[in-house]
Scaffold this motif. Structure first.
Motif, PDB file in Angstrom:
ATOM      1  N   SER A  53      -7.968  -4.617  -7.502  1.00  0.00           N
ATOM      2  CA  SER A  53      -8.071  -4.147  -8.980  1.00  0.00           C
ATOM      3  C   SER A  53      -7.173  -2.896  -9.320  1.00  0.00           C
ATOM      4  O   SER A  53      -7.584  -2.054  -8.559  1.00  0.00           O
ATOM      5  N   LYS A  54      -6.554  -2.913 -10.225  1.00  0.00           N
ATOM      6  CA  LYS A  54      -5.889  -1.823 -10.535  1.00  0.00           C
ATOM      7  C   LYS A  54      -6.205  -1.294 -12.092  1.00  0.00           C
ATOM      8  O   LYS A  54      -5.623  -0.832 -12.671  1.00  0.00           O
ATOM      9  N   CYS A  56      -7.272   0.976  -6.212  1.00  0.00           N
ATOM     10  CA  CYS A  56      -6.891   2.582  -6.737  1.00  0.00           C
ATOM     11  C   CYS A  56      -7.495   3.650  -6.034  1.00  0.00           C
ATOM     12  O   CYS A  56      -8.961   3.269  -6.096  1.00  0.00           O
ATOM     13  N   ILE A  57      -6.913   4.686  -6.166  1.00  0.00           N
ATOM     14  CA  ILE A  57      -7.654   6.101  -6.059  1.00  0.00           C
ATOM     15  C   ILE A  57      -7.251   6.755  -6.918  1.00  0.00           C
ATOM     16  O   ILE A  57      -6.369   6.678  -7.885  1.00  0.00           O
ATOM     17  N   ILE A  80      -5.296   7.941   3.908  1.00  0.00           N
ATOM     18  CA  ILE A  80      -5.720   6.979   2.968  1.00  0.00           C
ATOM     19  C   ILE A  80      -4.594   6.024   2.756  1.00  0.00           C
ATOM     20  O   ILE A  80      -3.411   6.626   2.201  1.00  0.00           O
ATOM     21  N   LYS A  81      -4.650   4.615   2.573  1.00  0.00           N
ATOM     22  CA  LYS A  81      -3.662   3.864   2.152  1.00  0.00           C
ATOM     23  C   LYS A  81      -4.274   2.894   0.998  1.00  0.00           C
ATOM     24  O   LYS A  81      -5.624   2.484   1.050  1.00  0.00           O
ATOM     25  N   ALA A  82      -3.655   2.980  -0.149  1.00  0.00           N
ATOM     26  CA  ALA A  82      -4.319   2.139  -1.151  1.00  0.00           C
ATOM     27  C   ALA A  82      -3.118   1.616  -2.088  1.00  0.00           C
ATOM     28  O   ALA A  82      -2.017   1.825  -1.824  1.00  0.00           O
ATOM     29  N   ARG A  83      -3.684   0.774  -3.190  1.00  0.00           N
ATOM     30  CA  ARG A  83      -2.549  -0.048  -3.850  1.00  0.00           C
ATOM     31  C   ARG A  83      -2.057   1.153  -4.893  1.00  0.00           C
ATOM     32  O   ARG A  83      -0.821   0.541  -5.347  1.00  0.00           O
ATOM     33  N   PHE A  85       0.812  -1.411   0.119  1.00  0.00           N
ATOM     34  CA  PHE A  85      -0.106  -0.206  -0.026  1.00  0.00           C
ATOM     35  C   PHE A  85       0.782   1.338  -0.176  1.00  0.00           C
ATOM     36  O   PHE A  85       1.720   1.320   0.617  1.00  0.00           O
ATOM     37  N   GLN A  86       0.342   2.138  -0.646  1.00  0.00           N
ATOM     38  CA  GLN A  86       0.913   3.590  -0.836  1.00  0.00           C
ATOM     39  C   GLN A  86       0.067   4.544   0.235  1.00  0.00           C
ATOM     40  O   GLN A  86      -1.027   4.388   0.374  1.00  0.00           O
TER      41      GLN A  86
END
Length: 204
Positions: A113-114, A140-141, A154-157, A68-69
Motif C-alpha cells: 500500500s502507498k 511506506c514509511i 530500513i527498506k520500504a516502497r 525498495f528505497q
C-alpha cells in the motif's frame, strides 16, 4: 662578586580531581568498541554472497530489484527473519519492535500500500532501542528525514505523510510473499546497496 643570575620563582598549579576526569565517558568508549566490533563482523556484500552461493542448496533468493528505497544510516544489515502481515494498520509493528530484537530483521508485508505509512520515527526508534538489525517494509514509511539520522537500516516502497489506522491488529510469525520471494520466520535476510537476499540458512 655580585651574582647576575636572576632568581627563579616556582609556581605550582593546583588541579582538582574533576580536571583529571577522562573527556570521554566509559559508556561512550563501550559504544565505540561495540560499533567497531559490529563493523568487523559485517557479512560480505550481497554481490559476494551471490558469487559464493549461486549454485548452493541453501535456496538463495533475490528480491525483485527496484522495488525498495533505503532509509536510515545503516545501509547494510542482515539477520534472522521475523514476519508481520498487516494492511494500512500498524499496532503489531509497534508491539513487535517494542520487544527484544536480538539482531533480527523484521519483514513487514503491508500489501504494498502507498496510501498510508505504517512506520514513522517513533516506531523506528523502538527498533534502535531494542536491538533490531533492520526492517523491510512492503509499504511506506514517514518521518524519513529523522529516520535517516538513526542507527537503523530500513527498506520500504517509499514515503507517505499520512499515518496508518490502528483498527486492525495484524498477524505475526506467518509466511509472507512479495518481490518474488517468500519470507519465512527463522530464515535469513541480507540487505545492502545492491539488493536483498533471502536464504534458509546463514550465508557467512
Amino acid at each position: 662578586l655580585v651574582s647576575t643570575v636572576p632568581s627563579l620563582e616556582l609556581t605550582w598549579t593546583r588541579y582538582d580531581a574533576a580536571d583529571l576526569r577522562p573527556r570521554v565517558s566509559s559508556r561512550q568508549i563501550a559504544r565505540r568498541f561495540a560499533r567497531m566490533s559490529s563493523l568487523s563482523q559485517s557479512p560480505p556484500s550481497c554481490a559476494d554472497i551471490c558469487d559464493n552461493h549461486v549454485a548452493s542448496p541453501e535456496r538463495l533468493s533475490v528480491v525483485e530489484p527496484g522495488l525498495f528505497q533505503s532509509y536510515g544510516k545503516v545501509k547494510r544489515f542482515h539477520g534472522q527473519i521475523e514476519t508481520i502481515r498487516c494492511f494500512e494498520s500498524n499496532p503489531v509493528v509497534r508491539s513487535t519492535l517494542g520487544t527484544a530484537g536480538e539482531s533480527r530483521v523484521l519483514v513487514v508485508d503491508g500489501g504494498g500500500s502507498k496510501r498510508v505509512a505504517i512506520c514513522g520515527d517513533m516506531i523506528a526508534s523502538l527498533a534502535v532501542q531494542n536491538g533490531w538489525a533492520g526492517i523491510l517494509i512492503n509499504g511506506c514509511i514517514r518521518d524519513s528525514a529523522i529516520i535517516d539520522q538513526m542507527e537503523i537500516g530500513i527498506k520500504a516502497r517509499g514515503t507517505h505523510p499520512v499515518k496508518s489506522i490502528k483498527t486492525y491488529e495484524g498477524e505475526r510469525g506467518v509466511r509472507v510473499s512479495f518481490g518474488g520471494v517468500e519470507f519465512v520466520p527463522g530464515h535469513f535476510l541480507y540487505s545492502d546497496e545492491d539488493g536483498i537476499i533471502v536464504s534458509e540458512k546463514p550465508l557467512h
